[in-house]
Design a protein around this motif. Structure first.
Motif, PDB file in Angstrom:
ATOM      1  N   MET A   1       0.828  -1.208   0.000  1.00 47.38           N
ATOM      2  CA  MET A   1       0.000   0.000   0.000  1.00 47.38           C
ATOM      3  C   MET A   1       0.859   1.254   0.000  1.00 47.38           C
ATOM      4  O   MET A   1       0.652   2.175  -0.755  1.00 47.38           O
ATOM      5  CB  MET A   1      -0.874   0.049   1.265  1.00 47.38           C
ATOM      6  CG  MET A   1      -2.086  -0.855   1.177  1.00 47.38           C
ATOM      7  SD  MET A   1      -3.290  -0.277  -0.061  1.00 47.38           S
ATOM      8  CE  MET A   1      -4.349  -1.692  -0.161  1.00 47.38           C
ATOM      9  N   LYS A   2       1.858   1.216   0.835  1.00 53.03           N
ATOM     10  CA  LYS A   2       2.702   2.390   1.000  1.00 53.03           C
ATOM     11  C   LYS A   2       3.524   2.696  -0.262  1.00 53.03           C
ATOM     12  O   LYS A   2       3.604   3.838  -0.710  1.00 53.03           O
ATOM     13  CB  LYS A   2       3.662   2.144   2.172  1.00 53.03           C
ATOM     14  CG  LYS A   2       4.231   3.417   2.783  1.00 53.03           C
ATOM     15  CD  LYS A   2       3.210   4.127   3.644  1.00 53.03           C
ATOM     16  CE  LYS A   2       3.527   5.618   3.736  1.00 53.03           C
ATOM     17  NZ  LYS A   2       2.397   6.457   3.568  1.00 53.03           N
ATOM     18  N   SER A   3       4.082   1.612  -0.827  1.00 50.91           N
ATOM     19  CA  SER A   3       5.059   1.810  -1.897  1.00 50.91           C
ATOM     20  C   SER A   3       4.524   2.497  -3.140  1.00 50.91           C
ATOM     21  O   SER A   3       5.276   3.096  -3.881  1.00 50.91           O
ATOM     22  CB  SER A   3       5.672   0.465  -2.274  1.00 50.91           C
ATOM     23  OG  SER A   3       4.650  -0.393  -2.751  1.00 50.91           O
ATOM     24  N   ASP A   4       3.189   2.400  -3.409  1.00 51.45           N
ATOM     25  CA  ASP A   4       2.700   2.990  -4.649  1.00 51.45           C
ATOM     26  C   ASP A   4       2.807   4.516  -4.615  1.00 51.45           C
ATOM     27  O   ASP A   4       3.305   5.140  -5.522  1.00 51.45           O
ATOM     28  CB  ASP A   4       1.270   2.529  -4.960  1.00 51.45           C
ATOM     29  CG  ASP A   4       0.240   3.123  -4.046  1.00 51.45           C
ATOM     30  OD1 ASP A   4       0.149   4.336  -3.971  1.00 51.45           O
ATOM     31  OD2 ASP A   4      -0.483   2.353  -3.417  1.00 51.45           O
ATOM     32  N   GLU A   5       2.360   5.080  -3.516  1.00 47.70           N
ATOM     33  CA  GLU A   5       2.491   6.531  -3.369  1.00 47.70           C
ATOM     34  C   GLU A   5       3.950   6.900  -3.490  1.00 47.70           C
ATOM     35  O   GLU A   5       4.291   7.903  -4.078  1.00 47.70           O
ATOM     36  CB  GLU A   5       1.989   6.980  -1.987  1.00 47.70           C
ATOM     37  CG  GLU A   5       0.519   7.219  -1.911  1.00 47.70           C
ATOM     38  CD  GLU A   5       0.231   8.551  -1.248  1.00 47.70           C
ATOM     39  OE1 GLU A   5      -0.905   9.022  -1.391  1.00 47.70           O
ATOM     40  OE2 GLU A   5       1.115   9.113  -0.578  1.00 47.70           O
ATOM     41  N   LEU A   7       6.469   5.409  -5.138  1.00 47.14           N
ATOM     42  CA  LEU A   7       7.043   5.356  -6.480  1.00 47.14           C
ATOM     43  C   LEU A   7       6.612   6.591  -7.270  1.00 47.14           C
ATOM     44  O   LEU A   7       7.424   7.256  -7.909  1.00 47.14           O
ATOM     45  CB  LEU A   7       6.606   4.070  -7.181  1.00 47.14           C
ATOM     46  CG  LEU A   7       7.217   3.784  -8.550  1.00 47.14           C
ATOM     47  CD1 LEU A   7       8.720   3.870  -8.515  1.00 47.14           C
ATOM     48  CD2 LEU A   7       6.769   2.430  -9.063  1.00 47.14           C
ATOM     49  N   LEU A   8       5.331   6.919  -7.187  1.00 48.36           N
ATOM     50  CA  LEU A   8       4.806   8.074  -7.911  1.00 48.36           C
ATOM     51  C   LEU A   8       5.429   9.375  -7.404  1.00 48.36           C
ATOM     52  O   LEU A   8       5.857  10.220  -8.186  1.00 48.36           O
ATOM     53  CB  LEU A   8       3.282   8.114  -7.765  1.00 48.36           C
ATOM     54  CG  LEU A   8       2.524   9.099  -8.638  1.00 48.36           C
ATOM     55  CD1 LEU A   8       2.857   8.927 -10.110  1.00 48.36           C
ATOM     56  CD2 LEU A   8       1.024   8.940  -8.416  1.00 48.36           C
ATOM     57  N   GLN A  10       8.222   9.643  -5.770  1.00 44.69           N
ATOM     58  CA  GLN A  10       9.654   9.612  -6.109  1.00 44.69           C
ATOM     59  C   GLN A  10       9.871  10.077  -7.540  1.00 44.69           C
ATOM     60  O   GLN A  10      10.810  10.801  -7.838  1.00 44.69           O
ATOM     61  CB  GLN A  10      10.198   8.189  -5.990  1.00 44.69           C
ATOM     62  CG  GLN A  10      10.626   7.795  -4.588  1.00 44.69           C
ATOM     63  CD  GLN A  10      11.033   6.321  -4.554  1.00 44.69           C
ATOM     64  OE1 GLN A  10      11.698   5.815  -5.442  1.00 44.69           O
ATOM     65  NE2 GLN A  10      10.599   5.629  -3.526  1.00 44.69           N
TER      66      GLN A  10
ATOM     67  N   LEU B  47      13.336   5.534 -12.343  1.00 43.42           N
ATOM     68  CA  LEU B  47      12.000   5.768 -11.797  1.00 43.42           C
ATOM     69  C   LEU B  47      10.934   5.836 -12.888  1.00 43.42           C
ATOM     70  O   LEU B  47       9.817   5.361 -12.697  1.00 43.42           O
ATOM     71  CB  LEU B  47      11.993   7.047 -10.956  1.00 43.42           C
ATOM     72  CG  LEU B  47      12.671   6.888  -9.594  1.00 43.42           C
ATOM     73  CD1 LEU B  47      12.907   8.242  -8.948  1.00 43.42           C
ATOM     74  CD2 LEU B  47      11.812   6.014  -8.676  1.00 43.42           C
ATOM     75  N   SER B  51       7.983   3.198 -12.915  1.00 46.22           N
ATOM     76  CA  SER B  51       6.622   3.728 -12.822  1.00 46.22           C
ATOM     77  C   SER B  51       5.771   3.262 -13.997  1.00 46.22           C
ATOM     78  O   SER B  51       4.634   2.822 -13.826  1.00 46.22           O
ATOM     79  CB  SER B  51       6.648   5.258 -12.790  1.00 46.22           C
ATOM     80  OG  SER B  51       7.334   5.712 -11.651  1.00 46.22           O
ATOM     81  N   ILE B  55       2.983   1.135 -12.266  1.00 45.27           N
ATOM     82  CA  ILE B  55       1.803   1.904 -11.862  1.00 45.27           C
ATOM     83  C   ILE B  55       0.659   1.674 -12.847  1.00 45.27           C
ATOM     84  O   ILE B  55       0.823   1.842 -14.046  1.00 45.27           O
ATOM     85  CB  ILE B  55       2.141   3.404 -11.712  1.00 45.27           C
ATOM     86  CG1 ILE B  55       3.181   3.593 -10.601  1.00 45.27           C
ATOM     87  CG2 ILE B  55       0.884   4.207 -11.392  1.00 45.27           C
ATOM     88  CD1 ILE B  55       3.649   5.016 -10.405  1.00 45.27           C
ATOM     89  N   THR B  65      -2.103   3.681  -9.156  1.00 47.04           N
ATOM     90  CA  THR B  65      -1.614   2.925  -8.005  1.00 47.04           C
ATOM     91  C   THR B  65      -0.743   1.772  -8.477  1.00 47.04           C
ATOM     92  O   THR B  65      -0.851   1.336  -9.621  1.00 47.04           O
ATOM     93  CB  THR B  65      -2.785   2.366  -7.171  1.00 47.04           C
ATOM     94  OG1 THR B  65      -2.251   1.588  -6.108  1.00 47.04           O
ATOM     95  CG2 THR B  65      -3.690   1.481  -8.013  1.00 47.04           C
ATOM     96  N   GLU B  66       0.116   1.296  -7.557  1.00 52.54           N
ATOM     97  CA  GLU B  66       0.917   0.119  -7.883  1.00 52.54           C
ATOM     98  C   GLU B  66       0.174  -1.154  -7.547  1.00 52.54           C
ATOM     99  O   GLU B  66       0.538  -2.233  -7.972  1.00 52.54           O
ATOM    100  CB  GLU B  66       2.183   0.124  -7.020  1.00 52.54           C
ATOM    101  CG  GLU B  66       3.399   0.662  -7.695  1.00 52.54           C
ATOM    102  CD  GLU B  66       4.577   0.506  -6.782  1.00 52.54           C
ATOM    103  OE1 GLU B  66       5.258  -0.518  -6.869  1.00 52.54           O
ATOM    104  OE2 GLU B  66       4.798   1.421  -5.958  1.00 52.54           O
ATOM    105  N   ASP B  67      -0.861  -0.998  -6.705  1.00 53.11           N
ATOM    106  CA  ASP B  67      -1.590  -2.167  -6.211  1.00 53.11           C
ATOM    107  C   ASP B  67      -2.904  -2.347  -6.957  1.00 53.11           C
ATOM    108  O   ASP B  67      -3.263  -1.547  -7.808  1.00 53.11           O
ATOM    109  CB  ASP B  67      -1.848  -1.997  -4.715  1.00 53.11           C
ATOM    110  CG  ASP B  67      -0.547  -1.819  -3.957  1.00 53.11           C
ATOM    111  OD1 ASP B  67       0.253  -2.757  -3.947  1.00 53.11           O
ATOM    112  OD2 ASP B  67      -0.344  -0.712  -3.411  1.00 53.11           O
ATOM    113  N   ILE B  69      -5.799  -2.165  -5.555  1.00 53.80           N
ATOM    114  CA  ILE B  69      -6.685  -1.143  -4.991  1.00 53.80           C
ATOM    115  C   ILE B  69      -5.796  -0.022  -4.438  1.00 53.80           C
ATOM    116  O   ILE B  69      -4.794  -0.304  -3.792  1.00 53.80           O
ATOM    117  CB  ILE B  69      -7.506  -1.759  -3.827  1.00 53.80           C
ATOM    118  CG1 ILE B  69      -8.490  -2.818  -4.347  1.00 53.80           C
ATOM    119  CG2 ILE B  69      -8.239  -0.701  -3.011  1.00 53.80           C
ATOM    120  CD1 ILE B  69      -9.693  -2.253  -5.049  1.00 53.80           C
ATOM    121  N   ASP B  71      -4.560   3.395  -2.199  1.00 61.05           N
ATOM    122  CA  ASP B  71      -4.546   3.709  -0.767  1.00 61.05           C
ATOM    123  C   ASP B  71      -5.880   4.243  -0.263  1.00 61.05           C
ATOM    124  O   ASP B  71      -6.336   3.878   0.827  1.00 61.05           O
ATOM    125  CB  ASP B  71      -3.487   4.783  -0.488  1.00 61.05           C
ATOM    126  CG  ASP B  71      -2.109   4.166  -0.330  1.00 61.05           C
ATOM    127  OD1 ASP B  71      -1.998   2.940  -0.498  1.00 61.05           O
ATOM    128  OD2 ASP B  71      -1.168   4.924  -0.029  1.00 61.05           O
TER     129      ASP B  71
END
Lengths: 200, 200
Positions: A1-5, A7-8, A10, B47, B51, B55, B65-67, B69, B71
């Motif tokens: 969950m944390k990593s997506d924000e 990467l974006l 970053q 990056l 991304s 993403i 998002t990377e996931d 769902i 955050d």
């Protein structure tokens, strides 16, 4: 969950290292690539990586090149008797576009600035001097920027070459073509008057 | 010999795909990375690649998002009864920064534009409608841009949800805080008068 924000954000931060790019522009760039042009993004990433890895300085003139010697230094049709000293590769591009110079170049990659710790060695000036000594150069045109540092760089180079029997000139600084005197700044106008030439 | 110019000019061309970047800015960026910040360039390239590869769109709200769902969709503390429809992920960021909304989002990734071939399907509006039907949403705030396309998008969404018993509102458009009437454009002023509210 944390990593997506992460990467974006970053990615947004990484765009901010580019000159003239603030938070908003960096956001726009990141979102543009992700929403509209992922292929262009991949291509950009590949080209940055390849460029950073492969492009180095020309062993003769210090301009950017993938080879040991750049295209201009390697071109025998260019005039070896005249050399132009510029601050950056973009200056080479600008002069080449003007079509008004067919000699060789030397790229300082900066200008003298004791405050920022930029020394003659950093600018390759010893190399410039030895290049000239072992060359056929008869005239050195100094095209550094019309700033205090550009002036200092120009004077330093002239000083270093005082014992060599070559003509050292500096490009003319003055009112740009199409510029109206009224709108030209004082320093430029001062330079233009100082650099006046007799009308033949 | 040839390839060096190509790599550099390819890099300049690649930078030009970024929004708001023309030839000169692209040159500045390429030369800045090569002359001053190769490490930053490598990092940026990494990056962008990561991304572009990782993403994707949130399977619920379509935000980036990377996931599976994002955050916000995954955050149980947020109000499930209110949803805000925006055009882009940057709008989500802007609203989140304002701290004035604690509900869920739906990101259209664009706005209706028949001329550009942007259809309701492209904006995921059928998905928005089915999401709302199967959710606890009681109010839908539409925050599309105050443009003809933004208005059309807003009306279309309202129309699609006419049979659902939920409140549909649109954010207020008017004179910005700190804005002086004199300098506000006519359309904004028109919106501000149209959207006037009784003073209690």
């Amino acid at each position: 969950m944390k990593s997506d924000e992460n990467l974006l954000s970053q990615l947004v931060q990484a765009f901010k290292i580019l000159p003239g790019i603030g938070e908003k522009s960096a956001q726009r760039m990141a979102f543009y690539l992700l929403e509209k042009n992922r292929e262009g993004g991949s291509n950009l990433a590949k080209l940055i990586s390849a460029s950073v890895e492969k492009i180095r300085n020309c062993s003769s003139c210090r301009n950017l090149t993938e080879d040991l010697i750049c295209d201009i230094c390697g071109d025998d049709r260019r005039d070896k008797k005249i050399m132009c000293v510029v601050e950056s590769p973009t200056d080479v591009l600008a002069i080449e576009k003007s079509g008004s110079f067919k000699g060789k170049y030397f790229v300082l990659m900066g200008r003298l600035s004791p405050i920022d710790g930029v020394t003659p060695q950093d600018l390759g000036i010893p190399k410039l001097v030895s290049n000239i000594k072992s060359s056929e150069v008869q005239e050195l045109i100094i095209a550094t920027s019309p700033t205090i540092e550009g002036d200092a760089t120009s004077f330093y180079i002239k000083d270093q070459l005082s014992e060599n029997n070559i003509l050292i000139s500096r490009i003319a600084y003055g009112v740009p073509m199409g510029g109206e005197l009224e709108y030209v700044d004082n320093t430029t106008l001062g330079r233009a008057i100082q650099g006046r030439r007799e009308i033949n």
